[in-house]
Design an enzyme around this catalytic site. Sequence first.
Site, short mmCIF file in Angstrom:
data_model
loop_
_atom_site.label_atom_id
_atom_site.label_comp_id
_atom_site.label_asym_id
_atom_site.label_seq_id
_atom_site.Cartn_x
_atom_site.Cartn_y
_atom_site.Cartn_z
N TYR A 52 -2.53 12.75 -35.90
CA TYR A 52 -2.87 13.50 -34.78
C TYR A 52 -4.12 12.71 -34.11
O TYR A 52 -4.79 12.36 -34.64
CB TYR A 52 -3.40 15.00 -35.23
CG TYR A 52 -2.60 16.03 -35.61
CD1 TYR A 52 -1.20 15.76 -35.22
CD2 TYR A 52 -2.99 17.24 -36.32
CE1 TYR A 52 -0.20 16.80 -35.61
CE2 TYR A 52 -1.95 18.29 -36.60
CZ TYR A 52 -0.43 17.87 -36.20
OH TYR A 52 0.27 18.97 -36.72
N SER A 226 3.96 26.20 -33.17
CA SER A 226 4.30 26.21 -31.96
C SER A 226 4.69 27.83 -31.79
O SER A 226 5.86 28.34 -31.22
CB SER A 226 5.48 25.69 -31.45
OG SER A 226 5.01 24.13 -31.24
N PRO A 227 3.86 28.92 -32.12
CA PRO A 227 4.25 30.19 -32.18
C PRO A 227 4.32 30.81 -30.69
O PRO A 227 4.91 31.91 -30.58
CB PRO A 227 3.07 30.96 -32.92
CG PRO A 227 2.14 30.00 -32.67
CD PRO A 227 2.56 28.64 -32.57
N GLY A 233 11.08 22.65 -25.23
CA GLY A 233 10.83 22.25 -23.83
C GLY A 233 9.52 22.73 -23.29
O GLY A 233 8.75 23.40 -24.25
#
Length: 316
Positions: A52, A226-227, A233
């Site tokens: 990160y 990524s909830p 996309g």
Amino acid sequence: MRTVPLGATGTRASNVISGMMRIADRSDEQIRALYDAAREAGIDVFDHADLYGFNHRGGGYHHCEQRFARALRLSPAEREQIILQTKTGIVSDPWGYDHSYEHIVASAEGSLRALGTDYLDILLLHRPDALVEPEEVARAFDHLESTGKVRFFGVSNHTPRQIDLLATAVSQPIVVNQVQLSITHSTIITQGLAANIVPSQDSLTRDGGGLVEHARIHSTTLQAWSPFHTGLGPGTLMDSPDHPELVEELRRLAEKHGATPAAIAVAWIARHPAGIQTVVGTTTPQRLREAVAGSDIPLTRGEWYGLVRAAGHHVP
């Protein structure tokens, strides 16, 4: 905030995690404000990775870990109250994966230095390495555990069979598997709903099958990254033009429960009996507070399945 078991370790952790992937360009004051908002909301897990921030304005590996440590300068007492989790295994030049003993140990030691801590609570293998040698991973994990540098170990984006392969040599339990999961990107949950119905896509088995069931059988805690994203996309669940029914259902439930659509998206994950943690990567304290509210929203079965149908999944 609700807590969930961290694998079979006997430790309980907040079921919402604050993700540190996007803090590279934030000031010390902004990082501290985000951390304080997380702690006030009941979050005690902070998610990092050696990768990160590595390409942010010339920043190298461990950049976000360094920003976190320098901005917060946690006292020993503060450090003991939180769970620091980081990941290793992705290499950038050339791009690929490395689960060798040398890489795992060197990366973990780099994370320790960057985070300014004597130990990592959890170390994850970031993505599967097709060239993995389980004995190499076992040797690295044994070294890091025996020297007190890492307490627990896990993986990210691994299938059940990939985890089973590691277990042929690794003696430590895999306490975490961090995977992509949202209401629309939910194959790991929905692929069994339309069992024995052809040609429904939700009757197919993908990625080795049974990832959620495997985690429940082996006491592995799943973490959802990524909830709020619809998939690979751009766009989020809350405003996706491709999912108008879901957008409307999220808004309806948000109004009913006095929350935001983001909170409902978190509540959908939290409702699952697997005890899944949700990784929220926002760097805005208010958005974090709004999302965290979903931890305590008790969706009914009807509401949960209604969101699945609104996302376009087959519920026969």
